[in-house]
Scaffold this active site. Structure first.
Site, PDB file in Angstrom:
ATOM      1  N   GLU A 289       0.802  -1.245   0.096  1.00 30.13           N
ATOM      2  CA  GLU A 289      -0.236  -0.057   0.012  1.00 30.13           C
ATOM      3  C   GLU A 289       1.035   1.175   0.077  1.00 30.13           C
ATOM      4  O   GLU A 289       0.562   2.179  -0.534  1.00 30.13           O
ATOM      5  CB  GLU A 289      -1.201  -0.076   1.262  1.00 30.13           C
ATOM      6  N   HIS A 310       8.412 -26.871  -1.451  1.00 26.36           N
ATOM      7  CA  HIS A 310       7.759 -27.832  -2.040  1.00 26.36           C
ATOM      8  C   HIS A 310       6.575 -27.480  -2.890  1.00 26.36           C
ATOM      9  O   HIS A 310       5.808 -28.222  -3.381  1.00 26.36           O
ATOM     10  CB  HIS A 310       7.078 -28.974  -1.084  1.00 26.36           C
ATOM     11  N   LYS A 424     -14.157  -0.170  -4.211  1.00 26.70           N
ATOM     12  CA  LYS A 424     -15.343   0.103  -3.560  1.00 26.70           C
ATOM     13  C   LYS A 424     -16.332   0.815  -3.992  1.00 26.70           C
ATOM     14  O   LYS A 424     -17.257   0.496  -4.050  1.00 26.70           O
ATOM     15  CB  LYS A 424     -14.852   1.090  -2.269  1.00 26.70           C
TER      16      LYS A 424
END
Ligand code: PA5
Length: 447
Positions: A289, A310, A424
Site C-alpha cells: 500500500e 515444495h 469500493k
C-alpha cells in the site's frame, strides 16, 4: 541496544556496493523528510514518534481493559480489516502457541477475527461458535465506515445483545476509531461503548503501536510495554544516522531500491516459522500500500519455508528472474526437540538423529539461500535472536521506518492509498448504494 541484524552480502554480484551507496543522498533526504515532516503525506507521520512518546496512562488503561476482558471472555473477537487488523494478528500469532485454539490451559482469551472478509460461511461458522462461548469484542475502524467490519459489527452487535442483554453487551464491546468523526464514533457514543482513539496522523498500516494493535495484543496475554520498548530502542537507533553503513533501515531501503533498478520488481519475504505467516501478511500490506502507486513499486510477496519449497520453490529457483528474497531468520527457538534415532533407519535419517530440529531448519535455510542466489535470486537476511515482544517491537518499527525511507526514495507518497477506493466504488455501484446511481448505470453497461 538493538538485536535486529541485516546482512546484504548475498546481493553481491547483482548490485555493487557503489550502486547501493549511490542511494545515500536520496536516503539522507528521505530521512530528513521523515524526521522533519517535510515530505509527501507529512500529515500521516504520527507513527514516527509513537514508541518514544506513548502515554503511560494509555498503556495502563489498555492493560486494565485487557485484564477485564480476560476475566469475562474465553473468546475475544477483533473486528477490523487491513491496517485495523493485520498488525494485531501478526504479533499475536507470532507470540502465541502454534495450536493456541486447542490448548485447554490457556490463560488468556482466544483471539479470533471478523470483518476481514465478506464470506457468509465464515460469519455463520463464527456465530455458531459464539453461541456456546463467553465472548467480548472490539470493533476497529479508523474511518468508521469500512464495509467489511461494519457488516460484521452489525451482525455481532445483534448477537452479543441477544446473548447477554443490551446492558451487559455494552460492557463487552470496545470501539477503536477516530476521536470525533465517523459512523462508528457516533454509534459508540450513542450506545455508551468504551472507546480508544486511532490518532488522526497515523494511517492504518502504521497503527500497530496504537490501541489498534496494542489492545488485542494485551488481551492475548502479551507484554505491550516490552513491545513498545523494543520499538523505542529501534526508533532511537534509526534517528541517530541515515548512513547506509550504520542504519539497518537505510540499508534495507537502499538495497531494495538498487535491486529494483536492476529489474528485480518482486520482493519475496521468506520465513521458516509458520507462526510468522501473518507478520508477512502485515509486511505485504505495509509495503504494497505504501509503494504500489503511480505505476511504481516493488511487488511484495511472501512464502513460508520449508513448506513452500515444495510448491513455490521451483518458480523461485528457475522462473522469471525479476525476484529477490528477504529472509526473516530467527536464531533461537523457544523449545527443544531432537530428531530421534530409529533402529531400522528405513528413511535413512539416522545421520541427523540427535540433532535439534532447528539445526535441520537452519541448514535448510542456508542451503536454500545459496541455491537461490546461484539461481539468480539475490538475498537479504534480517536476523532476530528470538521471537519475543521486544524483538517484534524492534522489527515492526524497523519495517515501518524503512518503508517510509524506501517510498520517499521511490518518489511516491508512502502514506496514502488512493487505489483502494476503485473496488469500493464498483462494489457500491453494483449494490445500488444511494449516491452511486451514475456509477451503477455505467457499470451495468459493462456487464
Ligand atoms: O492501511 C489502510 O489505511 C487500510 O488498510 C485501512 O486500514 C483499512 O482499509 C481499514 O480502514 P478503517 O480502519 O478505516 O476501517
Amino acid at each position: 541496544m538493538i538485536h535486529l541484524k541485516i546482512d546484504y552480502t548475498k546481493v553481491n554480484g547483482f548490485v555493487s556496493e557503489n550502486e547501493i551507496n549511490a542511494f545515500q543522498s536520496r536516503i539522507d533526504t528521505a530521512q530528513k523528510e521523515l524526521l522533519e515532516e517535510t515530505g509527501k503525506g507529512n500529515d500521516f507521520l504520527g507513527w514516527v514518534n509513537l514508541p518514544s512518546e506513548i502515554d503511560e496512562n494509555l498503556l495502563s488503561s489498555l492493560e486494565t481493559d485487557a485484564h477485564e476482558i480476560s476475566k469475562m471472555a474465553e473468546v475475544y473477537v477483533v473486528i477490523g480489516i487491513g491496517g485495523s487488523y493485520l498488525g494485531a494478528r501478526a504479533v499475536i500469532e507470532a507470540l502465541n502457541h502454534n495450536f493456541a485454539a486447542l490448548k485447554s490451559d490457556r490463560k488468556s482469551p482466544l483471539v479470533i477475527y471478523a470483518g476481514q472478509n465478506i464470506s457468509e460461511d465464515y460469519m455463520a461458522d463464527l456465530l455458531e461458535i459464539l453461541d456456546n462461548k463467553d465472548y467480548a469484542l472490539t470493533v476497529i475502524s479508523k474511518s468508521g465506515t469500512t464495509t467489511e467490519p461494519a457488516v460484521a459489527f452489525r451482525i455481532l452487535k445483534n448477537h452479543i445483545e441477544k446473548k447477554y442483554g443490551k446492558a451487559e453487551a455494552c460492557k463487552r464491546i470496545i470501539a477503536i476509531t477516530d476521536k470525533s468523526k465517523g459512523a462508528l464514533k457516533t454509534l459508540a457514543d450513542n450506545e455508551g461503548y468504551k472507546t480508544y482513539v486511532v490518532p488522526d496522523n497515523v494511517g492504518g498500516r502504521y497503527s500497530v503501536l496504537t490501541p489498534v494493535g496494542l489492545l488485542p495484543i494485551a488481551v492475548a496475554g502479551f507484554n505491550i510495554r516490552k513491545m513498545v520498548e523494543g520499538a523505542a530502542n529501534m526508533q532511537k537507533q534509526l534517528e541517530k544516522s541515515s548512513s547506509i553503513s550504520l542504519s539497518p533501515a537505510a540499508q534495507y531501503a537502499a538495497v531494495r531500491n538498487a535491486l529494483l533498478e536492476k529489474g528485480k520488481t518482486t520482493e519475496i519475504m521468506v520465513n521458516y516459522q509458520p507462526n510468522l505467516y501473518y507478520l508477512t501478511e502485515w509486511w505485504k500490506q505495509l509495503y504494497g500500500e505504501s509503494e504500489g502507486k503511480e505505476n511504481k513499486g516493488i511487488f511484495p510477496a511472501g512464502v513460508g519455508f520449508t513448506t513452500d519449497l515444495h510448491s513455490m520453490g521451483q518458480y523461485i529457483q528457475e522462473g522469471l528472474r525479476n525476484i529477490f528474497e528477504t529472509v526473516l531468520s530467527i536464531e533461537k527457538p523457544h523449545k527443544n526437540i531432537e530428531v530421534p534415532v530409529d533402529k531400522d533407519d528405513l528413511d535413512g535419517l539416522n545421520f541427523i538423529s540427535g540433532k535439534r530440529i532447528h539445526e535441520v531448519n537452519e541448514k535448510a535455510e542456508l542451503g536454500t539461500m545459496l541455491a537461490h542466489v546461484d539461481g539468480g535470486v539475490p538475498n537479504i537476511k534480517i536476523t532476530l535472536p528470538e521471537i519475543n515482544e521486544l524483538t517484534l517491537g524492534e522489527l515492526i518499527y524497523f519495517y515501518e521506518f524503512a518503508c517510509g525511507l524506501s517510498g520517499y526514495v521511490l518518489g511516491v507518497n508512502p502514506f496514502d492509498q488512493p487505489g483502494v477506493e476503485a473496488y469500493k466504488k464498483n462494489m457500491f455501484a453494483l449494490l445500488g448504494k444511494p449516491g452511486f446511481e451514475k456509477e451503477s448505470e455505467d457499470i451495468s453497461k459493462r456487464l
